[in-house]
Scaffold this motif. Structure first.
Motif, PDB file in Angstrom:
ATOM      1  N   TYR A   7      -2.407  21.551 -20.667  1.00  0.00           N
ATOM      2  CA  TYR A   7      -2.885  20.310 -21.284  1.00  0.00           C
ATOM      3  C   TYR A   7      -1.808  19.227 -21.387  1.00  0.00           C
ATOM      4  N   PHE A   8      -0.593  19.492 -20.936  1.00  0.00           N
ATOM      5  CA  PHE A   8       0.428  18.442 -20.926  1.00  0.00           C
ATOM      6  C   PHE A   8       0.076  17.399 -19.870  1.00  0.00           C
ATOM      7  N   ASP A   9       0.259  16.105 -20.207  1.00  0.00           N
ATOM      8  CA  ASP A   9      -0.016  15.075 -19.201  1.00  0.00           C
ATOM      9  C   ASP A   9       1.216  14.914 -18.284  1.00  0.00           C
ATOM     10  N   ASN A  10       1.058  14.071 -17.249  1.00  0.00           N
ATOM     11  CA  ASN A  10       2.130  13.942 -16.246  1.00  0.00           C
ATOM     12  C   ASN A  10       3.453  13.497 -16.850  1.00  0.00           C
ATOM     13  N   TYR A  11       3.349  12.560 -17.793  1.00  0.00           N
ATOM     14  CA  TYR A  11       4.548  12.046 -18.465  1.00  0.00           C
ATOM     15  C   TYR A  11       5.269  13.189 -19.175  1.00  0.00           C
ATOM     16  N   GLN A  12       4.505  13.979 -19.899  1.00  0.00           N
ATOM     17  CA  GLN A  12       5.115  15.073 -20.664  1.00  0.00           C
ATOM     18  C   GLN A  12       5.715  16.138 -19.739  1.00  0.00           C
ATOM     19  N   VAL A  13       5.021  16.425 -18.640  1.00  0.00           N
ATOM     20  CA  VAL A  13       5.538  17.434 -17.693  1.00  0.00           C
ATOM     21  C   VAL A  13       6.843  16.945 -17.080  1.00  0.00           C
ATOM     22  N   GLU A  14       6.840  15.671 -16.657  1.00  0.00           N
ATOM     23  CA  GLU A  14       8.041  15.101 -16.030  1.00  0.00           C
ATOM     24  C   GLU A  14       9.228  15.114 -17.005  1.00  0.00           C
ATOM     25  N   ARG A  15       8.960  14.705 -18.253  1.00  0.00           N
ATOM     26  CA  ARG A  15      10.027  14.670 -19.267  1.00  0.00           C
ATOM     27  C   ARG A  15      10.550  16.070 -19.597  1.00  0.00           C
ATOM     28  N   GLU A  16       9.675  17.044 -19.500  1.00  0.00           N
ATOM     29  CA  GLU A  16      10.096  18.405 -19.809  1.00  0.00           C
ATOM     30  C   GLU A  16      11.054  18.923 -18.739  1.00  0.00           C
ATOM     31  N   LYS A  17      10.748  18.525 -17.484  1.00  0.00           N
ATOM     32  CA  LYS A  17      11.549  19.040 -16.360  1.00  0.00           C
ATOM     33  C   LYS A  17      12.847  18.274 -16.162  1.00  0.00           C
ATOM     34  N   ASN A  18      12.790  16.953 -16.364  1.00  0.00           N
ATOM     35  CA  ASN A  18      13.959  16.120 -16.064  1.00  0.00           C
ATOM     36  C   ASN A  18      14.304  15.192 -17.212  1.00  0.00           C
ATOM     37  N   ARG A  19      15.585  15.055 -17.450  1.00  0.00           N
ATOM     38  CA  ARG A  19      16.025  14.112 -18.487  1.00  0.00           C
ATOM     39  C   ARG A  19      15.712  12.692 -18.020  1.00  0.00           C
ATOM     40  N   PRO A  20      15.123  11.881 -18.892  1.00  0.00           N
ATOM     41  CA  PRO A  20      14.870  10.489 -18.496  1.00  0.00           C
ATOM     42  C   PRO A  20      16.185   9.790 -18.142  1.00  0.00           C
ATOM     43  N   GLN A  21      16.087   8.905 -17.162  1.00  0.00           N
ATOM     44  CA  GLN A  21      17.284   8.235 -16.651  1.00  0.00           C
ATOM     45  C   GLN A  21      17.977   7.407 -17.725  1.00  0.00           C
ATOM     46  N   ARG A  22      19.270   7.353 -17.653  1.00  0.00           N
ATOM     47  CA  ARG A  22      20.056   6.544 -18.586  1.00  0.00           C
ATOM     48  C   ARG A  22      20.606   5.315 -17.883  1.00  0.00           C
ATOM     49  N   LYS A  23      20.914   4.311 -18.689  1.00  0.00           N
ATOM     50  CA  LYS A  23      21.571   3.128 -18.162  1.00  0.00           C
ATOM     51  C   LYS A  23      22.959   3.521 -17.648  1.00  0.00           C
ATOM     52  N   PRO A  24      23.425   2.890 -16.588  1.00  0.00           N
ATOM     53  CA  PRO A  24      24.804   3.159 -16.157  1.00  0.00           C
ATOM     54  C   PRO A  24      25.790   2.666 -17.220  1.00  0.00           C
ATOM     55  N   LEU A  25      26.942   3.331 -17.315  1.00  0.00           N
ATOM     56  CA  LEU A  25      27.945   2.980 -18.335  1.00  0.00           C
ATOM     57  C   LEU A  25      28.282   1.489 -18.323  1.00  0.00           C
ATOM     58  N   LYS A  26      28.330   0.904 -17.134  1.00  0.00           N
ATOM     59  CA  LYS A  26      28.773  -0.493 -17.065  1.00  0.00           C
ATOM     60  C   LYS A  26      27.824  -1.449 -17.792  1.00  0.00           C
ATOM     61  N   GLU A  27      26.599  -1.000 -18.082  1.00  0.00           N
ATOM     62  CA  GLU A  27      25.664  -1.867 -18.820  1.00  0.00           C
ATOM     63  C   GLU A  27      25.920  -1.894 -20.321  1.00  0.00           C
ATOM     64  N   PHE A  28      26.683  -0.887 -20.819  1.00  0.00           N
ATOM     65  CA  PHE A  28      26.899  -0.899 -22.279  1.00  0.00           C
ATOM     66  C   PHE A  28      28.334  -0.560 -22.703  1.00  0.00           C
ATOM     67  N   VAL A  29      29.178  -0.252 -21.742  1.00  0.00           N
ATOM     68  CA  VAL A  29      30.593  -0.007 -22.067  1.00  0.00           C
ATOM     69  C   VAL A  29      31.411  -1.163 -21.496  1.00  0.00           C
ATOM     70  N   PHE A  30      32.139  -1.832 -22.375  1.00  0.00           N
ATOM     71  CA  PHE A  30      32.925  -2.980 -21.934  1.00  0.00           C
ATOM     72  C   PHE A  30      34.392  -2.709 -22.225  1.00  0.00           C
ATOM     73  N   HIS A  31      35.231  -3.161 -21.333  1.00  0.00           N
ATOM     74  CA  HIS A  31      36.668  -2.939 -21.501  1.00  0.00           C
ATOM     75  C   HIS A  31      37.334  -4.213 -21.996  1.00  0.00           C
ATOM     76  N   ASN A  32      37.848  -4.144 -23.193  1.00  0.00           N
ATOM     77  CA  ASN A  32      38.686  -5.183 -23.791  1.00  0.00           C
ATOM     78  C   ASN A  32      37.984  -6.467 -24.215  1.00  0.00           C
ATOM     79  N   THR A  33      36.893  -6.836 -23.549  1.00  0.00           N
ATOM     80  CA  THR A  33      36.132  -7.992 -24.017  1.00  0.00           C
ATOM     81  C   THR A  33      34.688  -7.828 -23.559  1.00  0.00           C
ATOM     82  N   PHE A  34      33.775  -8.417 -24.316  1.00  0.00           N
ATOM     83  CA  PHE A  34      32.358  -8.306 -23.964  1.00  0.00           C
ATOM     84  C   PHE A  34      32.032  -9.277 -22.848  1.00  0.00           C
ATOM     85  N   SER A  35      31.195  -8.864 -21.925  1.00  0.00           N
ATOM     86  CA  SER A  35      30.693  -9.804 -20.926  1.00  0.00           C
ATOM     87  C   SER A  35      29.215  -9.520 -20.732  1.00  0.00           C
TER      88      SER A  35
END
Ligand SMILES: Cc1cc2nc3c(=O)[nH]c(=O)nc-3n(C[C@H](O)[C@H](O)[C@H](O)COP(=O)(O)O)c2cc1C
Length: 187
Positions: A158-186
């Motif tokens: 009874y799990f839907d496709n979304y739930q099956v997919e999430r169970e099998k694979n970790r949802p994608q994360r943003k790349p570090l460069k989108e939220f880690v800044f070195h020395n100053t924000f850009s």
């Protein structure tokens, strides 16, 4: 398990099987929260660990959203996380109770992972119903519920496709460069 492994192994799994909730489990999770930092050591977090059958059933059937009930009906415990603004520092427009309580929850989730448990935080519930069932006064903000159980490897039909997919694979994360800044924000 070291911290790095706990961080990497933690997942918001939804396929759960029952475990016996013991006082030791609750103490361990409570202690994981207890040692976290907070503004002026105010420790604003409050938790109700719900595991007794009739209360757990009420939480599931009265407080959870329909979608969350579809998988969290197998929860062995639900931890209600709540706090209020005046339990913690308020420095101009900065209210620290949510931040500090969130850190305590992160620690609970990582310790649960280390103990071989699934601890899945959710926002899909009725705070009003949670307050009613658990006798939490209205001035408290019910910030989160943590669904606790043990991972079951067999995904139900009874799990839907979304739930099956999430169970099998970790949802994608943003790349570090989108939220880690070195020395100053850009931006
Ligand atoms: C504040 C918060 C609210 C969430 N609410 C829900 C929810 O209502 N239902 C649900 O199934 N998962 C919920 N999640 C889990 C997230 O969907 C999950 O953590 C995210 O997709 C990343 O997947 P992962 O934790 O397995 O890496 C919530 C997580 C957080 C931190």
């Amino acid at each position: 398990m070291n911290v790095k492994d706990a961080i990497e192994n933690r997942r918001a799994y939804r396929v759960l099987t029952e475990i016996k909730i013991t006082e030791e489990i609750i103490d361990e999770l409570g202690k994981a929260a207890q040692l976290m930092p907070s503004c002026f050591n105010k420790q604003p977090w409050r938790f109700v660990f719900v595991y007794e059958d009739s209360q757990l059933d009420r939480m599931k059937n009265e407080a959870l959203s329909e979608k969350n009930l579809s998988w969290a009906n197998k929860a062995s415990m639900i931890i209600a996380v709540f706090s209020k603004k005046d339990l913690d520092c308020v420095i101009k427009d900065r209210e620290y109770y949510l931040f500090d309580t969130g850190m305590a929850v992160a620690s609970i989730i990582l310790r649960a992972t280390e103990m071989g448990l699934v601890a899945h935080p959710i926002a899909g519930y009725s705070p009003k119903k949670v307050r009613e069932v658990l006798n939490i006064p209205s001035e408290y903000n019910v910030i989160n519920l943590i669904i606790v159980g043990k991972k079951d490897p067999v995904i139900p039909d009874y799990f839907d496709n979304y739930q099956v997919e999430r169970e099998k694979n970790r949802p994608q994360r943003k790349p570090l460069k989108e939220f880690v800044f070195h020395n100053t924000f850009s931006s």
